[in-house]
Design a protein around this motif. Structure first.
Motif, short mmCIF file in Angstrom:
data_model
loop_
_atom_site.label_atom_id
_atom_site.label_comp_id
_atom_site.label_asym_id
_atom_site.label_seq_id
_atom_site.Cartn_x
_atom_site.Cartn_y
_atom_site.Cartn_z
N SER A 96 3.12 26.76 -41.46
CA SER A 96 1.69 26.11 -41.79
C SER A 96 1.73 25.35 -40.97
O SER A 96 0.02 25.22 -40.69
CB SER A 96 2.87 24.73 -42.53
N ARG A 97 2.25 25.31 -39.32
CA ARG A 97 2.25 24.81 -38.02
C ARG A 97 0.45 25.77 -37.60
O ARG A 97 -0.67 26.15 -37.22
CB ARG A 97 2.24 24.12 -36.79
N ALA A 98 1.22 26.84 -38.24
CA ALA A 98 0.70 28.80 -37.21
C ALA A 98 -0.52 29.00 -37.96
O ALA A 98 -1.42 29.47 -38.41
CB ALA A 98 2.03 29.33 -37.07
N VAL A 99 -0.83 28.25 -39.78
CA VAL A 99 -1.81 28.53 -39.98
C VAL A 99 -2.97 27.74 -40.17
O VAL A 99 -4.09 26.92 -40.70
CB VAL A 99 -1.84 28.61 -41.67
N GLY A 100 -2.20 26.24 -39.23
CA GLY A 100 -4.19 25.48 -38.67
C GLY A 100 -3.60 23.97 -39.41
O GLY A 100 -4.56 23.33 -39.76
N ILE A 101 -2.85 24.11 -39.99
CA ILE A 101 -1.62 22.89 -40.36
C ILE A 101 -1.81 21.56 -39.51
O ILE A 101 -0.71 22.12 -39.33
CB ILE A 101 -1.39 22.58 -41.92
N MET A 161 1.91 30.76 -30.09
CA MET A 161 1.24 30.36 -30.27
C MET A 161 1.58 29.61 -30.42
O MET A 161 1.48 27.60 -31.38
CB MET A 161 1.79 30.41 -32.23
N THR A 182 0.10 23.85 -31.40
CA THR A 182 -0.07 25.20 -32.73
C THR A 182 -1.16 25.23 -33.62
O THR A 182 -2.52 25.86 -33.48
CB THR A 182 1.18 25.48 -33.29
N HIS A 183 -1.29 23.70 -33.98
CA HIS A 183 -2.26 24.04 -35.20
C HIS A 183 -4.22 24.43 -34.26
O HIS A 183 -4.82 24.49 -35.16
CB HIS A 183 -2.35 22.60 -36.08
N VAL A 225 -4.58 27.65 -33.32
CA VAL A 225 -5.90 28.85 -34.51
C VAL A 225 -6.81 27.95 -34.83
O VAL A 225 -7.81 28.92 -35.21
CB VAL A 225 -4.74 27.99 -36.14
N TYR A 273 -1.64 33.97 -36.59
CA TYR A 273 -0.01 34.81 -36.47
C TYR A 273 0.52 35.34 -37.30
O TYR A 273 0.17 34.31 -38.67
CB TYR A 273 1.01 33.79 -35.85
N PHE A 285 4.50 31.05 -48.27
CA PHE A 285 4.54 30.19 -48.68
C PHE A 285 6.06 30.93 -50.11
O PHE A 285 4.84 30.47 -51.13
CB PHE A 285 4.03 29.34 -48.79
N GLY A 334 -4.48 28.69 -45.46
CA GLY A 334 -5.73 29.08 -44.17
C GLY A 334 -6.79 28.83 -44.04
O GLY A 334 -7.42 28.89 -42.76
N THR A 336 -7.88 32.11 -41.53
CA THR A 336 -8.48 30.47 -39.97
C THR A 336 -9.67 31.60 -40.03
O THR A 336 -10.18 30.64 -38.68
CB THR A 336 -6.95 30.64 -39.66
#
Lengths: 305, 229
Positions: A194-199, B48, B70-71, B74, B80, B88, B100, B147
């Motif tokens: 989730s962090r890695a998609v920007g959350i 990342m 990380t966020h 992004v 990534y 998910f 995203g 993203t």
């Protein structure tokens, strides 16, 4: 035939009684389930957030009675909103000050929140006194609706039920229709990804915790119409609430609802035929048996991992 | 455009990456090759910000992202696609892509994403976990593209995927590079795949880059030797 209709009436009323318990349990468990499901935090102080809501309602009720009695019939709606805000705000602060520092040590959150619950109980005792207090519910919440000669449905129970339906619906809408809900569900499934998609998972966590506590606060407001409020009012519910969450399957809201219903009804109906503690034994053994067969809880989603 | 300087990283006491430096141009596709355990995934995770880096600097478009969470990376334009896809599983395909999307998109999936992966449009209401491996890989790439990245990091995209889909993925990657003006870094063990897409090949061995060649000058035999077990 006489005894049969009497039995039916008692069963109906007892069943309704179970529904009221179900409502308070469900409101508590919903908050706990999303917090546990998402953050893996076992919040032992969740019951105290119910107490916060109950005391908030009591305070508002007293204030209204002394300062503007004409508000008496309407104040309860403000009390519900205020309970949500106050409990939510306290939850927000607790997450910020305490929980967010313990994410890497899940077992320690158990101890820490338990400590917090003791501190909060003592705080209630010091501020409001050890004696139980009760809010004055508005006139229209008193009394009962007479369905037949033998069956009477209390109005406060009906109100609590309506409130529960509204809150549950609201939570579902938030989880499945909003961006926040999308982020919560993503975080539940895979925090790192989730962090890695920007959350921003920290922000999501704080919101979730505050919301869960706010819902417990609403449960507290509802609770004042059923019983009187003492410093330990919430902690009486915490064990049952955990039972509901585990039994339902931690990640499933439908499971939470079904298990709250099952547990409340078993408890309430069997209480009529045996003593209260025997009814508990029955409920607990049933839960243990079912958990032995389905360790993941009643409901769990079936997908490839 | 994307610069790595003296990057070091590891787990606990053991250092895995030793002072890696790499500079990637805009629209370039760089392949990092190496056997299991040589540091490919560690490199991507530290880029990342999933694994905290020990030292060094990572710069994207002149912005130093080394200390960012990380966020935030992004938001700066890094995306990534992890090894094993990590979609998910119990969310629908559509929702997977939506995670995203930035807030400004309002949950609306851009048309060109579905144009790149038509199968995702057909399956948009299916659960992600019920897709096949190749479809999940496409979903993971689509989610990363949602993203709006400047740099796309792909960790072993061909792992466990059938050959015909691997060809599809190679074609799509080259397509999005030009469509989206994208820089791509891909880690891989399959030489034929990288020879098809990469402009430059690097071989990582025990946390150090040991070979760096443009595609034209690659000596297949030497690289294969590094890849064989």
């Amino acid at each position: 035939m006489e005894w049969l209709s009497e039995f039916g009436a008692i069963a109906a009323m007892q069943g309704f009684n179970g529904l009221s318990v179900f409502c308070v349990l469900l409101l508590m468990a919903l908050g706990l389930a999303i917090i546990f499901g998402q953050m893996g935090v076992i919040n032992m102080a969740h019951g105290e957030f119910l107490t916060i809501g109950a005391y908030t309602t009591y305070l508002l009720s007293t204030l209204v009675q002394t300062w503007c009695p004409w508000m008496q019939p309407y104040y309860f709606f403000f009390a519900i909103a205020l309970s949500f805000v106050v409990a939510g705000a306290v939850g927000w602060v607790v997450e910020w000050v305490m929980i967010s520092r313990l994410y890497h040590r899940p077992l320690d959150t158990l101890l820490a929140t338990w400590g917090l619950s003791l501190v909060m109980q003592q705080a209630f005792r010091s501020i409001f006194g050890a004696r139980e207090v009760s809010a004055n519910p508005p006139e229209w919440l008193m009394g009962a609706v007479k369905l037949t000669d033998a069956i009477e449905i209390p109005r406060n129970g009906l109100f609590v039920m309506g409130l529960t339906v509204l809150m549950t619906g609201g939570i579902f809408l938030m989880l499945y229709r909003t961006r926040w809900g999308l982020h919560v569900r993503a975080t539940v499934q895979n925090r790192i990804m989730s962090r890695a998609v920007g959350i921003n998972t920290r922000k999501v966590d704080r919101m979730t915790f505050a919301l869960g506590c706010g819902v417990a606060g609403v449960a507290g407001a509802a609770f004042t119409t059923i019983g009187s409020t003492g410093p330990t009012a919430g902690s009486l519910y915490i064990v049952d609430t955990f039972l509901v969450v585990v039994f339902g399957g931690a990640a499933s809201l439908f499971g939470t609802i079904a298990s709250a219903f099952a547990i409340a009804q078993t408890q309430s109906l069997s209480e009529f035929f045996m003593s209260g503690s025997m009814a508990r034994v029955l409920t607990l053994s049933a839960v243990i048996l079912i958990l032995l067969m389905r360790p993941q809880g009643l409901f769990s989603s079936k997908v490839r991992k | 455009m994307f610069n790595i300087q003296q990057l070091a990283c590891g787990y606990g006491q053991s250092q895995v990456l030793h002072d890696l430096s790499l500079s990637v141009q805009k629209q370039e596709i760089v392949a990092v090759m190496g056997r299991n355990g040589m540091g490919k995934t560690t490199l991507f995770k530290s880029l990342m910000g999933i694994l905290p880096q020990w030292s060094g600097q990572v710069q994207l478009d002149g912005v130093d992202v080394s200390a960012m969470e990380t966020h935030n990376r992004v938001t700066e334009g890094m995306a990534y696609v992890p090894q094993g896809r990590m979609i998910f599983p119990s969310m629908s395909v559509l929702e997977n892509i939506q995670t995203g999307l930035p807030a400004s998109a309002g949950g609306q999936v851009p048309e060109d994403l579905y144009a790149l992966f038509p199968v995702l449009f057909d399956m948009r209401s299916r659960r992600g976990g019920n897709l096949s491996g190749g479809q999940q890989q496409q979903l993971a790439i689509a989610r990363a593209l949602a993203t709006n990245p400047k740099v796309l990091l792909l960790d072993e995209p061909t792992e466990g995927i059938q050959p015909s889909i691997i060809k599809d993925i190679a074609r799509t990657l080259k397509e999005i590079r030009t469509l989206r003006n994208l820089t791509i870094i891909v880690s891989e063990q399959v030489l034929s795949f990288t020879l098809e897409i990469a402009d430059r090949l690097l071989v990582i061995e025990k946390g150090r880059f040991v070979i760096e060649e443009t595609r034209g000058n690659v000596d297949e035999a030497t690289i294969s030797r590094y890849l064989s077990v």
